[in-house]
Design a protein around this motif. Structure first.
Motif, PDB file in Angstrom:
ATOM      1  N   PRO A  58       0.929  -1.103   0.536  1.00 24.79           N
ATOM      2  CA  PRO A  58      -0.265  -0.086  -0.238  1.00 24.79           C
ATOM      3  C   PRO A  58       0.404   1.300  -0.067  1.00 24.79           C
ATOM      4  O   PRO A  58       2.322   1.139   0.176  1.00 24.79           O
ATOM      5  N   VAL A  59       0.368   2.488  -0.162  1.00 27.70           N
ATOM      6  CA  VAL A  59       0.698   3.433  -0.911  1.00 27.70           C
ATOM      7  C   VAL A  59       0.750   4.852   0.081  1.00 27.70           C
ATOM      8  O   VAL A  59      -0.503   4.694   0.070  1.00 27.70           O
ATOM      9  N   PHE A  60       0.899   5.622   0.720  1.00 27.48           N
ATOM     10  CA  PHE A  60       0.901   6.416   1.553  1.00 27.48           C
ATOM     11  C   PHE A  60       1.327   7.903   1.003  1.00 27.48           C
ATOM     12  O   PHE A  60       2.637   8.201   0.596  1.00 27.48           O
ATOM     13  N   TYR A  61       0.760   7.896   0.483  1.00 28.11           N
ATOM     14  CA  TYR A  61       1.507   9.617   0.302  1.00 28.11           C
ATOM     15  C   TYR A  61       1.416  10.821   1.714  1.00 28.11           C
ATOM     16  O   TYR A  61       0.298  11.466   1.894  1.00 28.11           O
ATOM     17  N   LEU A  62       2.042  11.699   1.842  1.00 23.84           N
ATOM     18  CA  LEU A  62       2.403  12.404   3.343  1.00 23.84           C
ATOM     19  C   LEU A  62       3.380  13.668   2.989  1.00 23.84           C
ATOM     20  O   LEU A  62       4.108  13.709   2.229  1.00 23.84           O
ATOM     21  N   LEU A  63       2.268  14.977   3.019  1.00 22.02           N
ATOM     22  CA  LEU A  63       2.764  16.161   2.122  1.00 22.02           C
ATOM     23  C   LEU A  63       2.353  16.816   3.753  1.00 22.02           C
ATOM     24  O   LEU A  63       1.801  17.510   4.507  1.00 22.02           O
ATOM     25  N   HIS A  64       3.746  18.171   3.201  1.00 21.34           N
ATOM     26  CA  HIS A  64       4.523  19.134   3.382  1.00 21.34           C
ATOM     27  C   HIS A  64       3.953  20.001   4.216  1.00 21.34           C
ATOM     28  O   HIS A  64       2.338  20.747   3.361  1.00 21.34           O
ATOM     29  N   GLY A  65       3.803  21.007   5.133  1.00 24.65           N
ATOM     30  CA  GLY A  65       3.291  22.816   4.552  1.00 24.65           C
ATOM     31  C   GLY A  65       3.956  23.711   4.259  1.00 24.65           C
ATOM     32  O   GLY A  65       5.118  23.462   3.283  1.00 24.65           O
ATOM     33  N   ALA A  66       3.608  24.877   4.456  1.00 24.89           N
ATOM     34  CA  ALA A  66       4.379  26.107   3.412  1.00 24.89           C
ATOM     35  C   ALA A  66       5.212  26.105   4.084  1.00 24.89           C
ATOM     36  O   ALA A  66       5.558  27.078   2.716  1.00 24.89           O
ATOM     37  N   GLY A  67       5.887  26.400   5.330  1.00 24.33           N
ATOM     38  CA  GLY A  67       7.319  26.773   5.442  1.00 24.33           C
ATOM     39  C   GLY A  67       8.486  25.607   5.088  1.00 24.33           C
ATOM     40  O   GLY A  67       9.742  25.646   5.304  1.00 24.33           O
ATOM     41  N   ASP A  68       8.504  24.210   5.046  1.00 29.13           N
ATOM     42  CA  ASP A  68       8.454  23.798   3.933  1.00 29.13           C
ATOM     43  C   ASP A  68       9.364  22.914   2.722  1.00 29.13           C
ATOM     44  O   ASP A  68       8.456  23.456   2.425  1.00 29.13           O
ATOM     45  N   ASN A  69       9.982  21.630   2.474  1.00 26.01           N
ATOM     46  CA  ASN A  69       9.841  21.551   1.453  1.00 26.01           C
ATOM     47  C   ASN A  69       9.391  19.555   1.876  1.00 26.01           C
ATOM     48  O   ASN A  69       9.543  19.346   2.676  1.00 26.01           O
ATOM     49  N   ASP A  70      10.331  18.789   0.254  1.00 20.03           N
ATOM     50  CA  ASP A  70       9.696  17.663   0.021  1.00 20.03           C
ATOM     51  C   ASP A  70      10.565  16.668   1.542  1.00 20.03           C
ATOM     52  O   ASP A  70      10.526  15.588   1.574  1.00 20.03           O
ATOM     53  N   ASP A  71      11.793  16.823   2.113  1.00 24.23           N
ATOM     54  CA  ASP A  71      12.934  16.601   3.177  1.00 24.23           C
ATOM     55  C   ASP A  71      11.840  16.470   4.707  1.00 24.23           C
ATOM     56  O   ASP A  71      12.645  15.828   4.817  1.00 24.23           O
ATOM     57  N   ALA A  72      11.703  17.926   4.295  1.00 29.06           N
ATOM     58  CA  ALA A  72      10.996  18.040   6.125  1.00 29.06           C
ATOM     59  C   ALA A  72      10.603  17.389   7.306  1.00 29.06           C
ATOM     60  O   ALA A  72      10.700  16.435   7.807  1.00 29.06           O
TER      61      ALA A  72
ATOM     62  N   MET B 264       6.620  11.185   0.169  1.00 28.99           N
ATOM     63  CA  MET B 264       6.309  12.616   0.341  1.00 28.99           C
ATOM     64  C   MET B 264       6.464  13.928  -0.543  1.00 28.99           C
ATOM     65  O   MET B 264       8.205  14.524  -0.646  1.00 28.99           O
ATOM     66  N   PRO B 265       6.055  14.065  -1.208  1.00 32.35           N
ATOM     67  CA  PRO B 265       6.182  15.337  -2.663  1.00 32.35           C
ATOM     68  C   PRO B 265       6.286  16.479  -2.454  1.00 32.35           C
ATOM     69  O   PRO B 265       6.127  17.000  -1.084  1.00 32.35           O
ATOM     70  N   ALA B 266       6.662  17.249  -2.883  1.00 29.01           N
ATOM     71  CA  ALA B 266       7.090  19.041  -3.195  1.00 29.01           C
ATOM     72  C   ALA B 266       5.732  19.375  -3.522  1.00 29.01           C
ATOM     73  O   ALA B 266       5.707  19.237  -4.383  1.00 29.01           O
ATOM     74  N   GLY B 267       5.626  20.332  -2.255  1.00 25.52           N
ATOM     75  CA  GLY B 267       3.677  20.737  -2.846  1.00 25.52           C
ATOM     76  C   GLY B 267       4.144  21.915  -3.006  1.00 25.52           C
ATOM     77  O   GLY B 267       2.968  22.554  -3.017  1.00 25.52           O
ATOM     78  N   HIS B 268       5.779  23.246  -3.451  1.00 21.15           N
ATOM     79  CA  HIS B 268       5.582  23.921  -4.027  1.00 21.15           C
ATOM     80  C   HIS B 268       5.423  23.710  -5.216  1.00 21.15           C
ATOM     81  O   HIS B 268       6.050  23.431  -5.732  1.00 21.15           O
ATOM     82  N   VAL B 269       4.613  24.678  -5.769  1.00 29.61           N
ATOM     83  CA  VAL B 269       5.172  24.821  -7.844  1.00 29.61           C
ATOM     84  C   VAL B 269       5.976  25.762  -8.255  1.00 29.61           C
ATOM     85  O   VAL B 269       5.409  26.459  -9.472  1.00 29.61           O
TER      86      VAL B 269
ATOM     87  N   GLY C 168      -1.590  15.371   5.059  1.00 29.13           N
ATOM     88  CA  GLY C 168      -0.981  16.273   5.377  1.00 29.13           C
ATOM     89  C   GLY C 168      -0.817  17.075   6.499  1.00 29.13           C
ATOM     90  O   GLY C 168      -1.789  17.404   7.640  1.00 29.13           O
ATOM     91  N   LEU C 169       0.398  18.042   6.799  1.00 24.78           N
ATOM     92  CA  LEU C 169       0.084  18.983   7.646  1.00 24.78           C
ATOM     93  C   LEU C 169      -0.115  20.837   7.220  1.00 24.78           C
ATOM     94  O   LEU C 169       0.556  21.298   6.297  1.00 24.78           O
ATOM     95  N   SER C 170      -0.743  20.787   7.528  1.00 26.62           N
ATOM     96  CA  SER C 170      -0.688  22.683   7.637  1.00 26.62           C
ATOM     97  C   SER C 170      -1.728  22.508   5.990  1.00 26.62           C
ATOM     98  O   SER C 170      -2.791  22.613   5.171  1.00 26.62           O
ATOM     99  N   MET C 171      -0.903  23.742   5.635  1.00 25.27           N
ATOM    100  CA  MET C 171      -0.340  23.273   3.716  1.00 25.27           C
ATOM    101  C   MET C 171      -0.917  22.097   3.365  1.00 25.27           C
ATOM    102  O   MET C 171      -1.713  22.047   2.035  1.00 25.27           O
ATOM    103  N   GLY C 172      -0.166  20.832   3.523  1.00 21.96           N
ATOM    104  CA  GLY C 172       0.020  19.842   3.319  1.00 21.96           C
ATOM    105  C   GLY C 172      -2.225  19.518   2.953  1.00 21.96           C
ATOM    106  O   GLY C 172      -1.870  18.490   2.619  1.00 21.96           O
ATOM    107  N   GLY C 173      -2.128  19.781   4.182  1.00 22.75           N
ATOM    108  CA  GLY C 173      -3.899  19.451   4.663  1.00 22.75           C
ATOM    109  C   GLY C 173      -4.675  20.157   4.084  1.00 22.75           C
ATOM    110  O   GLY C 173      -5.428  19.468   3.572  1.00 22.75           O
ATOM    111  N   LEU C 174      -4.446  21.219   3.616  1.00 23.65           N
ATOM    112  CA  LEU C 174      -5.701  22.035   2.515  1.00 23.65           C
ATOM    113  C   LEU C 174      -4.851  21.211   1.227  1.00 23.65           C
ATOM    114  O   LEU C 174      -6.243  21.215   0.646  1.00 23.65           O
ATOM    115  N   GLN C 175      -4.601  20.864   0.660  1.00 25.36           N
ATOM    116  CA  GLN C 175      -3.661  20.572  -0.143  1.00 25.36           C
ATOM    117  C   GLN C 175      -4.341  18.557  -0.301  1.00 25.36           C
ATOM    118  O   GLN C 175      -5.160  18.761  -0.870  1.00 25.36           O
ATOM    119  N   THR C 176      -4.371  17.814   0.730  1.00 31.10           N
ATOM    120  CA  THR C 176      -5.234  16.737   1.097  1.00 31.10           C
ATOM    121  C   THR C 176      -6.963  17.072   0.849  1.00 31.10           C
ATOM    122  O   THR C 176      -7.629  16.292   0.256  1.00 31.10           O
TER     123      THR C 176
END
Length: 232
Positions: A29-43, A70-75, A119-127
């Motif tokens: 199974p696969v779990f996509y885990l998204l970071h917040g606005a102040g971070d990047n994909d290694d956070a 854990m993808p990069a959340g900023h475009v 996802g957390l914070s911005m990543g939660g909104l993306q979720t």
């Protein structure tokens, strides 16, 4: 690294592979885990310690072996509030480029029951923006220290009302986890509004209220609690 046709650029993600992945032929199974606005994909690994958290859950027999993406959340390389709230490009990249790449290049079980997102914070909104309109693709959803930031509740309903009332999609949703700190001045009010909307539309929300604010102390704990709920 993968090429995003949506954004016309190379994009990066971090991928956690469970012990034994390289020596067996199993699918996971696969779990996509998204970071917040102040971070990047290694956070999630460098600060969130997601790899150690999942390792420890597996070693204790508390979680199923899984791949964590854990993808990069900023475009954009330019940070702005508009870039946080306007997530259409990220959503399109995730659905049209990143998810297909993962399912082609890693041994994942590519169906709803074996796919999770949080996802957390911005990543939660993306979720929210990814999972609600495509709830038929995700059986496990986690929102950490986040909620609906784009204007009013009416706007939320305008964009997600059809998904909220889709009974067949809701039946296949195994876990909807929402965690937030009661001292989180940024996310607590919007999180509570979001939870009220979700409950009013018949969703079974597992709400986790903790002490503290918008902090990795909480997000690590939420991951530790959400992880064992996946793929059971």
């Amino acid at each position: 690294w993968y090429h995003s046709t949506t954004l016309g650029d190379m994009r990066r993600m971090h991928v956690y592979l469970p012990p034994g992945y390289e020596t067996n032929k199993e699918r996971y199974p696969v779990f996509y885990l998204l970071h917040g606005a102040g971070d990047n994909d290694d956070a999630w690994t460098s600060v969130g310690r997601a790899n150690f958290i999942v390792d420890n859950l597996l070693a204790a027999g508390k979680a199923k072996p899984m791949i964590v993406v854990m993808p990069a959340g900023h475009v954009s390389r330019t940070f702005s509030v508009a870039g946080i709230t306007n997530q259409e490009e990220f959503t399109n990249d995730f659905l049209n480029d990143l998810l297909p790449y993962v399912e082609k290049h890693y041994r994942v079980i590519a169906d709803r029951q074996h796919r999770a997102i949080a996802g957390l914070s911005m990543g939660g909104l993306q979720t929210l923006n990814i999972a609600l309109p495509h709830l038929n693709q995700f059986a496990y959803v986690g929102i950490f220290s986040s909620g609906w930031f784009n204007g009013s509740d009416a706007q939320f309903m305008k964009e997600h009302g059809a998904a909220l009332d889709n009974e067949s999609w809701k039946k296949g949703l195994k876990v909807l986890f929402v965690g937030v700190g009661t001292g989180d001045q940024l996310a607590y009010p919007s999180s509570q509004r979001m939870v009220a909307i979700l409950k009013a539309h018949g969703f079974n929300v597992e709400e986790r209220l903790s002490e503290g604010g918008h902090t990795w102390v909480n997000w690590r704990d939420y991951l530790s609690e959400f992880g064992p709920r996946l793929f059971q």
